[in-house]
Design an enzyme around this catalytic site. Structure first.
Site, PDB file in Angstrom:
ATOM      1  N   CYS A   2       0.848  -1.178   0.000  1.00 13.74           N
ATOM      2  CA  CYS A   2       0.000   0.000   0.000  1.00 13.74           C
ATOM      3  C   CYS A   2       0.885   1.229   0.000  1.00 13.74           C
ATOM      4  O   CYS A   2       1.921   1.262   0.647  1.00 13.74           O
ATOM      5  CB  CYS A   2      -0.919   0.115   1.207  1.00 13.74           C
ATOM      6  SG  CYS A   2      -2.325  -0.953   1.155  1.00 13.74           S
ATOM      7  N   ARG A  27       3.817  -0.608  -4.731  1.00 17.23           N
ATOM      8  CA  ARG A  27       3.570  -1.096  -3.380  1.00 17.23           C
ATOM      9  C   ARG A  27       2.197  -1.758  -3.241  1.00 17.23           C
ATOM     10  O   ARG A  27       1.904  -2.373  -2.202  1.00 17.23           O
ATOM     11  CB  ARG A  27       3.650   0.052  -2.376  1.00 17.23           C
ATOM     12  CG  ARG A  27       4.979   0.735  -2.318  1.00 17.23           C
ATOM     13  CD  ARG A  27       4.927   1.940  -1.415  1.00 17.23           C
ATOM     14  NE  ARG A  27       4.813   1.565  -0.027  1.00 17.23           N
ATOM     15  CZ  ARG A  27       5.840   1.423   0.813  1.00 17.23           C
ATOM     16  NH1 ARG A  27       7.053   1.661   0.387  1.00 17.23           N
ATOM     17  NH2 ARG A  27       5.656   1.079   2.047  1.00 17.23           N
ATOM     18  N   TRP A  73      -3.238  -2.693  -1.626  1.00 16.19           N
ATOM     19  CA  TRP A  73      -3.033  -4.129  -1.753  1.00 16.19           C
ATOM     20  C   TRP A  73      -3.878  -4.719  -0.632  1.00 16.19           C
ATOM     21  O   TRP A  73      -3.513  -4.645   0.540  1.00 16.19           O
ATOM     22  CB  TRP A  73      -1.546  -4.466  -1.585  1.00 16.19           C
ATOM     23  CG  TRP A  73      -1.227  -5.913  -1.814  1.00 16.19           C
ATOM     24  CD1 TRP A  73      -0.963  -6.514  -3.014  1.00 16.19           C
ATOM     25  CD2 TRP A  73      -1.114  -6.939  -0.820  1.00 16.19           C
ATOM     26  NE1 TRP A  73      -0.704  -7.854  -2.818  1.00 16.19           N
ATOM     27  CE2 TRP A  73      -0.795  -8.143  -1.488  1.00 16.19           C
ATOM     28  CE3 TRP A  73      -1.269  -6.971   0.562  1.00 16.19           C
ATOM     29  CZ2 TRP A  73      -0.618  -9.346  -0.818  1.00 16.19           C
ATOM     30  CZ3 TRP A  73      -1.094  -8.184   1.233  1.00 16.19           C
ATOM     31  CH2 TRP A  73      -0.768  -9.354   0.536  1.00 16.19           C
ATOM     32  N   ASN A  97      -2.099   2.349   5.625  1.00 14.76           N
ATOM     33  CA  ASN A  97      -1.260   1.221   5.209  1.00 14.76           C
ATOM     34  C   ASN A  97      -1.033   0.370   6.454  1.00 14.76           C
ATOM     35  O   ASN A  97      -0.627   0.907   7.489  1.00 14.76           O
ATOM     36  CB  ASN A  97       0.058   1.789   4.663  1.00 14.76           C
ATOM     37  CG  ASN A  97       1.159   0.741   4.481  1.00 14.76           C
ATOM     38  OD1 ASN A  97       2.324   1.091   4.505  1.00 14.76           O
ATOM     39  ND2 ASN A  97       0.807  -0.497   4.297  1.00 14.76           N
ATOM     40  N   GLY A  98      -1.305  -0.938   6.347  1.00 12.79           N
ATOM     41  CA  GLY A  98      -1.058  -1.818   7.486  1.00 12.79           C
ATOM     42  C   GLY A  98      -2.267  -2.651   7.834  1.00 12.79           C
ATOM     43  O   GLY A  98      -3.204  -2.781   7.035  1.00 12.79           O
ATOM     44  N   GLU A 480      15.763 -19.478  -6.225  1.00 10.56           N
ATOM     45  CA  GLU A 480      15.454 -18.109  -6.642  1.00 10.56           C
ATOM     46  C   GLU A 480      14.905 -18.109  -8.079  1.00 10.56           C
ATOM     47  O   GLU A 480      13.967 -17.363  -8.402  1.00 10.56           O
ATOM     48  CB  GLU A 480      16.718 -17.242  -6.520  1.00 10.56           C
ATOM     49  CG  GLU A 480      16.652 -15.848  -7.109  1.00 10.56           C
ATOM     50  CD  GLU A 480      15.571 -14.945  -6.517  1.00 10.56           C
ATOM     51  OE1 GLU A 480      14.895 -15.344  -5.569  1.00 10.56           O
ATOM     52  OE2 GLU A 480      15.394 -13.839  -7.061  1.00 10.56           O
ATOM     53  N   LYS A 484      11.303 -16.663  -9.200  1.00 10.58           N
ATOM     54  CA  LYS A 484      11.138 -15.623 -10.232  1.00 10.58           C
ATOM     55  C   LYS A 484      10.117 -16.053 -11.273  1.00 10.58           C
ATOM     56  O   LYS A 484       9.287 -15.270 -11.712  1.00 10.58           O
ATOM     57  CB  LYS A 484      12.458 -15.339 -10.965  1.00 10.58           C
ATOM     58  CG  LYS A 484      13.512 -14.559 -10.243  1.00 10.58           C
ATOM     59  CD  LYS A 484      13.291 -13.084 -10.159  1.00 10.58           C
ATOM     60  CE  LYS A 484      12.506 -12.736  -8.932  1.00 10.58           C
ATOM     61  NZ  LYS A 484      13.224 -12.598  -7.699  1.00 10.58           N
ATOM     62  N   HIS A 503      14.396 -38.893  -4.663  1.00 11.20           N
ATOM     63  CA  HIS A 503      13.620 -39.163  -3.439  1.00 11.20           C
ATOM     64  C   HIS A 503      12.166 -38.740  -3.580  1.00 11.20           C
ATOM     65  O   HIS A 503      11.462 -38.625  -2.581  1.00 11.20           O
ATOM     66  CB  HIS A 503      14.274 -38.474  -2.243  1.00 11.20           C
ATOM     67  CG  HIS A 503      15.649 -38.991  -1.943  1.00 11.20           C
ATOM     68  ND1 HIS A 503      15.878 -40.234  -1.422  1.00 11.20           N
ATOM     69  CD2 HIS A 503      16.868 -38.441  -2.157  1.00 11.20           C
ATOM     70  CE1 HIS A 503      17.187 -40.431  -1.303  1.00 11.20           C
ATOM     71  NE2 HIS A 503      17.802 -39.355  -1.746  1.00 11.20           N
TER      72      HIS A 503
HETATM   73  N1  HGA Z   1      -5.682  -3.310   5.736  1.00 13.58           N
HETATM   74  C1  HGA Z   1      -5.932  -2.301   4.747  1.00 13.58           C
HETATM   75  C2  HGA Z   1      -4.618  -1.761   4.177  1.00 13.58           C
HETATM   76  C3  HGA Z   1      -3.857  -2.824   3.497  1.00 13.58           C
HETATM   77  C4  HGA Z   1      -2.401  -2.600   3.302  1.00 13.58           C
HETATM   78  O1  HGA Z   1      -1.720  -1.806   3.934  1.00 13.58           O
HETATM   79  N2  HGA Z   1      -1.786  -3.409   2.427  1.00 13.58           N
HETATM   80  O2  HGA Z   1      -0.425  -3.378   2.306  1.00 13.58           O
HETATM   81  C5  HGA Z   1      -6.837  -2.812   3.639  1.00 13.58           C
HETATM   82  O3  HGA Z   1      -6.995  -4.029   3.475  1.00 13.58           O
HETATM   83  O4  HGA Z   1      -7.396  -1.995   2.943  1.00 13.58           O
END
Ligand code: HGA
Length: 607
Positions: A2, A27, A73, A97-98, A480, A484, A503
């Site tokens: 976010c 983000r 997100w 965000n969070g 890795e 990718k 195995h």
């Molecule tokens: N929890 C909030 C913000 C999501 C967020 O920070 N994502 O990285 C939501 O779901 O809208």
């Protein structure tokens, strides 16, 4: 994950908010929105990319001198317009965000207070809480300070209210937020890229800070509500470094920037040799105590750590364990305080890694080192030592140049620990420094393989599954490579230590299963060749990355691309390049969104 932005200015801030969101889009990119204050609240939200929201904002003629914006997100609630930010409660507007962990109990409490919810997000409780306290406190800053005290979890927020249209309030705990200081205008953003068009003067907020921005100044308050000064810095990130330039994708740009990113990172090592000073002021004292290394990281950084395990045990002769941060933080680990905790995170904000570090510290681990690409970010600040990679901004969600520069940092750590422990002869030191000096050139040679890799990508594109094999220090490169290809092509891929094939996974091999083999000319080459025979005997098609000097022959069902001559101990860095290119070109052939793969986002600041 976010991105949030906010601005208060004499000019219309809509263009600034939208430009900032475009720069933060890496983000999170499932939906976006802005809200500006004019006579009321003008909010525009759209599912999809920022460009769609931008078009809607233009059509609606959104304008205002103070506003906030968000690129999402989703963590709580699906990807829908009602769940997109900003969220409104009466005259209060919030971006977040969070994750608010106690959102359910807060939701119930707010319902009892008469609030109704329009979204399924955890964020909406913040809007209602601030609104609630605005009634009792009568002032937005105080209302935000009251509200955040009741939030458990992680947040960076931006808040505005039509009740005080001359004020923008920000707050952070566990998620990044910085302030951009302009001339008669001020800004907040999740990272510096979103303020650079307006100002280079930035202030990084500390955990628990609440900030009040007005046209003529900024006031910061710490978690106890006391007014506090935070250092103002001049950002050295250039806007040009954040542009695509002649490239089609950031991932392509970042793959090709690797010789320079590596040279920039190596420069400091060549200047100082394998000296503790590379890791910060206290490093001599810290590193001398080290009797073992515990690496904690996620995703690509975890694979960098997995390569480092081989180096640290081989070169420094110290025991080393590598663990996924999200596993470590929830298990009952037994601490050995003589072990150095090494965290690896491109952004320095990866929540699982941060929490794993805090957990290690709570267990008595006092010796800590962060390997990070973003200055002043949270994880280095919580660590005693730091090595900053000099990869420059990495925008593509799939990490490339951050990975290879992390490898250089970890190799440097292994050699430095070896030197401090008396395990590195002058000749060996000289040879290792020379290997580092040659590395950007060898990586450039590997990049020159691109025309040979494209036809492989065309063969890969229609496949549904792939296996990646490697042995020893190259096994993490196979991991890795598989990551990718999963991330950006959505082809299911798995990596195995080649000796593990018989195995179990050999049962998967048939004509439809491409098998990528990392087969450098090292002491394990003959073993890898035997494993390849096992695949060929079952009809599996082999795609082999072999060193120039390893005399590998092409044959029916065995395709070979020769990487540069074996570069010795740093070979994993060189072998990372062709697997990146294979993923990139396969994604192009499949038509997926290379820089913004579905369901993912950069800087994983949620659990
Ligand atoms: N929890 C909030 C913000 C999501 C967020 O920070 N994502 O990285 C939501 O779901 O809208």
């Amino acid at each position: 994950m976010c991105g949030i932005v906010g601005a208060i200015a004499q000019r219309d801030v809509v263009a600034h908010l939208i430009d900032g969101l475009k720069r933060l889009e890496y983000r999170g990119y499932d939906s976006s929105g802005i809200a500006v204050l004019n006579d009321g609240i003008h909010r525009v939200r759209r599912v999809g990319r920022v460009a769609e929201m931008e078009a809607a904002a233009a059509e609606e003629g959104a304008h205002g001198h103070v506003g906030i914006g968000h690129t999402r997100w989703a963590t709580h609630g699906g990807v829908t317009e009602p769940n997109a930010h900003p969220h409104v409660s009466g005259d209060v507007v919030v971006v977040h965000n969070g994750i608010i962990e106690n959102h359910e109990s807060q939701r119930q409490r707010l319902r009892d207070l008469g609030y109704t919810f329009e979204s399924q997000t955890d964020t909406e409780v913040i809007a209602h809480l601030v609104h609630h306290y605005l009634q009792t406190e009568g002032e937005l800053l105080a209302a935000v300070q009251r509200a955040v005290r009741e939030l458990d979890g992680a947040y960076a927020i931006g808040v505005v209210s039509t009740r005080q249209p001359d004020l923008l309030v920000g707050a952070r705990m566990g998620c990044p937020l910085l302030v951009g200081l302009g001339e008669g205008e001020n800004f907040i953003a999740s990272d510096v890229s979103a303020v650079l068009a307006a100002t280079r003067r930035v202030m990084f907020l500390e955990e628990g800070d609440v900030v009040a921005l007005r046209l003529d100044g900024v006031q910061v308050f710490d978690r106890d509500g006391a007014a506090i000064e935070r250092a103002v810095r001049l950002s050295d990130v250039s806007l040009a470094s954040l542009e695509l330039g002649p490239y089609n994708h950031f991932m392509q740009k970042e793959i090709h920037e690797q010789p320079k990113a590596l040279a920039d990172t190596i420069e400091q090592v060549l200047e100082q040799g394998f000296s503790p000073a590379l890791f910060g002021d206290e490093s001599g004292e810290v590193l001398r105590q080290v009797e073992g290394v515990q690496i904690l990281a996620c995703g690509t950084s975890f694979y960098a750590g997995s390569v480092a395990k081989y180096w640290i045990e081989r070169i420094a002769k110290l025991p080393c364990t590598v663990e996924i941060a999200s596993e470590y933080r929830y298990r009952e680990a037994v601490a050995n305080p003589k072990y150095l905790i090494v965290t690896i995170s491109q952004s320095g904000e990866t929540l699982d890694t941060m929490e794993a570090l805090k957990y290690a510290q709570s267990l008595g681990h006092d010796l800590s080192l962060s390997i990070c690409n973003v200055r002043e970010s949270a994880i280095p600040r919580a660590s005693r030592l730091v090595f900053y990679t000099r990869a420059g901004a990495e925008i593509g969600v799939a990490s490339t140049k951050a990975f290879t520069t992390q490898l250089v940092a970890l190799f440097t750590l292994a050699a430095t620990l070896a030197k401090l422990g008396g395990k590195l002869s002058a000749d060996e030191e000289h040879a290792h420094l020379d290997a580092l000096r040659q590395l950007p050139g060898s990586v450039q040679h590997a990049l020159n393989l691109e025309p040979q890799i494209k036809p492989w990508a065309d063969r890969f594109a229609p496949k549904h599954h792939a296996l990646y094999l490697g042995r020893g220090v190259h096994y993490p490169i196979a991991m890795e490579g598989a990551l990718k290809i999963k991330e950006i092509t959505y082809i299911h891929a798995e990596a195995y230590a080649a000796g593990e094939l018989k195995h179990g996974p050999l049962a998967l091999v048939d004509e439809e299963m491409p098998v990528v083999v990392i087969a450098p000319n090292d002491s394990l080459l003959e073993k890898v060749k035997s494993n390849m025979q096992e695949v060929r005997a079952r009809g599996g098609e082999l795609f082999v990355f072999a060193d120039l000097d390893s005399h590998f022959g092409e044959s029916d069902g065995v395709h070979v691309i020769r990487t540069p001559r074996h570069v010795g101990v740093l070979s994993p860095v060189v072998h990372a390049i062709p697997v990146q290119l294979l993923s990139y070109h396969t994604a192009l052939a499949r038509g997926t969104d290379v820089d913004k793969p579905r369901n993912l986002a950069k800087s994983v600041t949620v659990e």
